[in-house]
Design an enzyme around this catalytic site. Structure first.
Site, PDB file in Angstrom:
ATOM      1  N   ASP A  47      64.535  21.400  67.019  1.00  0.00           N
ATOM      2  CA  ASP A  47      66.130  20.813  67.180  1.00  0.00           C
ATOM      3  C   ASP A  47      66.223  20.047  66.185  1.00  0.00           C
ATOM      4  O   ASP A  47      65.659  18.785  65.798  1.00  0.00           O
ATOM      5  CB  ASP A  47      66.489  20.075  68.369  1.00  0.00           C
ATOM      6  CG  ASP A  47      67.603  19.568  68.752  1.00  0.00           C
ATOM      7  OD1 ASP A  47      68.452  19.605  67.724  1.00  0.00           O
ATOM      8  OD2 ASP A  47      67.743  18.890  69.712  1.00  0.00           O
ATOM      9  N   HIS A  52      50.597  33.969  55.049  1.00  0.00           N
ATOM     10  CA  HIS A  52      49.762  33.572  56.124  1.00  0.00           C
ATOM     11  C   HIS A  52      48.685  32.895  55.662  1.00  0.00           C
ATOM     12  O   HIS A  52      47.923  31.866  56.490  1.00  0.00           O
ATOM     13  CB  HIS A  52      49.429  34.916  56.792  1.00  0.00           C
ATOM     14  CG  HIS A  52      49.136  34.530  58.359  1.00  0.00           C
ATOM     15  ND1 HIS A  52      48.436  33.507  58.656  1.00  0.00           N
ATOM     16  CD2 HIS A  52      49.450  35.346  59.154  1.00  0.00           C
ATOM     17  CE1 HIS A  52      48.336  33.448  60.214  1.00  0.00           C
ATOM     18  NE2 HIS A  52      48.871  34.645  60.405  1.00  0.00           N
TER      19      HIS A  52
END
Length: 464
Positions: free
Chosen positions: A401, A167
């Site tokens: 995508d 993180h």
């Protein structure tokens, strides 16, 4: 068989495109040095055999990842700690640095895993990668890999892409920019289209303004004393969990009815966001399910709601949207369990979430956090039962995508190990909310029953 490895490799940016670069950690990065990594998992339909995956998908992903890394070099870099020096942590890239990329095969039921119904959390863990181990470069430098990827083929069914990042590397917005760049390169074969779309191109300038002393204040906080030569990234995936994963979808029409319900009970609340309504509804149902399963341990038991807000547009001066790194502020709403499990528990929970997300990120609160980070750290690391939030509906994960279609499902696997929920835009509509939960099987059964009954009661009410 479960999951088996097809290939392990390391992908670097193209030669002579990055060289040696350093990115100092800011105050907003340093506070994320201790929490465990973030695990994401995308599911894609792929009705093709393993041979097609090996011949076409593997080369395509390797090539496009390498090109993308020249623009997002920190993903292929290492986090450096200097335990014996007064040097601030940094992300450093040198020639040869790379991202660990694993290709695997799995024989589990793809359609079962990508559903919304309760599923065993442990089935997802082999599909997300671990970060490689930290190591000592010299006696006084600890190097920590910050990113890894695993792509898994379910022959003739689907593909999953699992991502794990430290993180301290970045927040969700930066990670999303990386994914939009990578998918653009994968679809088009070059980086030209990505570079022409400036809304994804990262800004590396350390433009956030705050006193340099903040670094020292944070690093001197007791919990950060573990950042020594023995530092290890917490590895959650070695632990099995006795939990099931479930996805609740709230449609836009349901959210609007929930808003009306809240404003009937609390007309002075004014504007209520879809995020506050969704989180408040789920938080209240989680608390009620816990009481149903475990009993009421005390009407004055304290708990809280916790999430983070993107501060890029809220700082003065504002920070560019594609600023690389972490730029998050905490939003905290404490309460008593009794308050959110009673007859008005849903409305009360929404009120707490709405006020937390509104008040903690105004200019005075942000400045207060920068002036007194110790108070913020004590709030963040407070040991009380909390429902946290991973993800944001403002970044549409279903737009990721690679060229074989949009995701069929998205999961935040790291919520298996804490009491967080995931909140994202839904696959069917960006105005719907998709909320992921991980609870024990018994409590999940209670949650599903309670949430369904409460939703039906509210939607069927004639009060609106």
């Amino acid at each position: 068989m479960g999951t088996s490895i097809i290939e392990k490799c390391h992908i670097s940016p193209p030669p002579n495109t990055v060289g040696q670069k350093s990115l100092p950690l800011t105050f907003f990065d340093i506070v994320w040095l201790l929490p465990p990594p973030v695990h994401q998992l995308f599911f894609y339909n792929f009705p093709h055999p393993k041979s097609h995956f090996i011949d076409t998908i593997i080369p395509k992903l390797k090539h496009s990842l390498s090109i993308t890394l020249q623009h997002f070099f920190p993903f292929a870099s290492n986090l450096l700690l200097f335990p014996s020096r007064p040097t601030k942590p940094e992300i450093r890239h040198v020639d040869g640095d790379s991202v660990a990329l694993t290709f695997a095969e799995c024989d589990l039921d793809f359609n079962h895993l990508k559903g919304n119904h309760p599923r065993d959390c442990n089935m997802f863990h082999p599909l997300v990668p671990r970060l490689e181990n930290a190591f000592k470069e010299t006696n006084d430098i600890v190097k920590i890999p910050v990113f890894s990827i695993q792509v898994t083929i379910f022959p003739n069914s689907g593909i999953t892409i699992g991502l794990t990042n430290h993180h301290a590397l970045c927040d969700a917005r930066t990670r999303y920019c990386f994914l939009m760049a990578w998918t653009s390169v994968a679809r088009h074969g070059t980086n030209e289209f990505f570079l022409s779309n400036s809304k994804w191109v990262p800004v590396y300038d350390r433009v956030i303004q705050y006193p340099d002393s903040l670094h020292d204040v944070v690093l001197s906080y007791p919990l950060f004393r573990t950042l020594d030569e023995n530092y290890k990234v917490p590895d959650q995936l070695v632990q099995k969990v006795d939990r099931v994963r479930f996805t609740l979808v709230l449609t836009r029409s349901q959210i609007n009815m929930l808003k009306k319900c809240v404003l009937v009970q609390l007309p002075s609340l004014g504007y209520v966001s879809s995020f506050a309504v969704g989180c408040g509804f789920v938080w209240s149902c989680i608390a009620k399910s816990r009481v149903r399963v475990e009993g009421n341990k005390g009407e004055y038991e304290v708990e809280r709601f916790f999430c983070v807000a993107d501060l890029r547009g809220r700082l003065n001066p504002p920070v560019p949207e594609t600023y690389f790194g972490n730029c998050l502020g905490p939003c905290v709403g404490p309460t008593k369990t009794k308050a959110i499990t009673g007859s008005e528990g849903f409305a009360t929970a929404v009120e707490i979430v709405a006020k937390a997300t509104r008040e903690w990120v105004d200019s005075n609160s942000i400045q207060g956090m920068l002036n007194d980070p110790t108070t913020m750290l004590e709030t963040v690391f407070m040991q009380v039962p909390s429902v946290g939030v991973a993800g944001t509906p403002k970044l549409n994960v279903y737009d990721v995508d690679f060229g074989w279609g949009k995701p069929e499902k998205y999961e935040t696997v790291s919520i298996d190990y804490n009491d967080s929920i995931s909140v994202n835009a839904s696959k069917e509509s960006s105005e719907d909310l998709e909320i992921g939960l991980c609870l024990s099987a018994k409590q999940m059964g209670a949650f599903i029953s309670i949430s369904k009954a409460e939703l039906e009661s509210i939607l069927q009410s004639r009060a609106f």
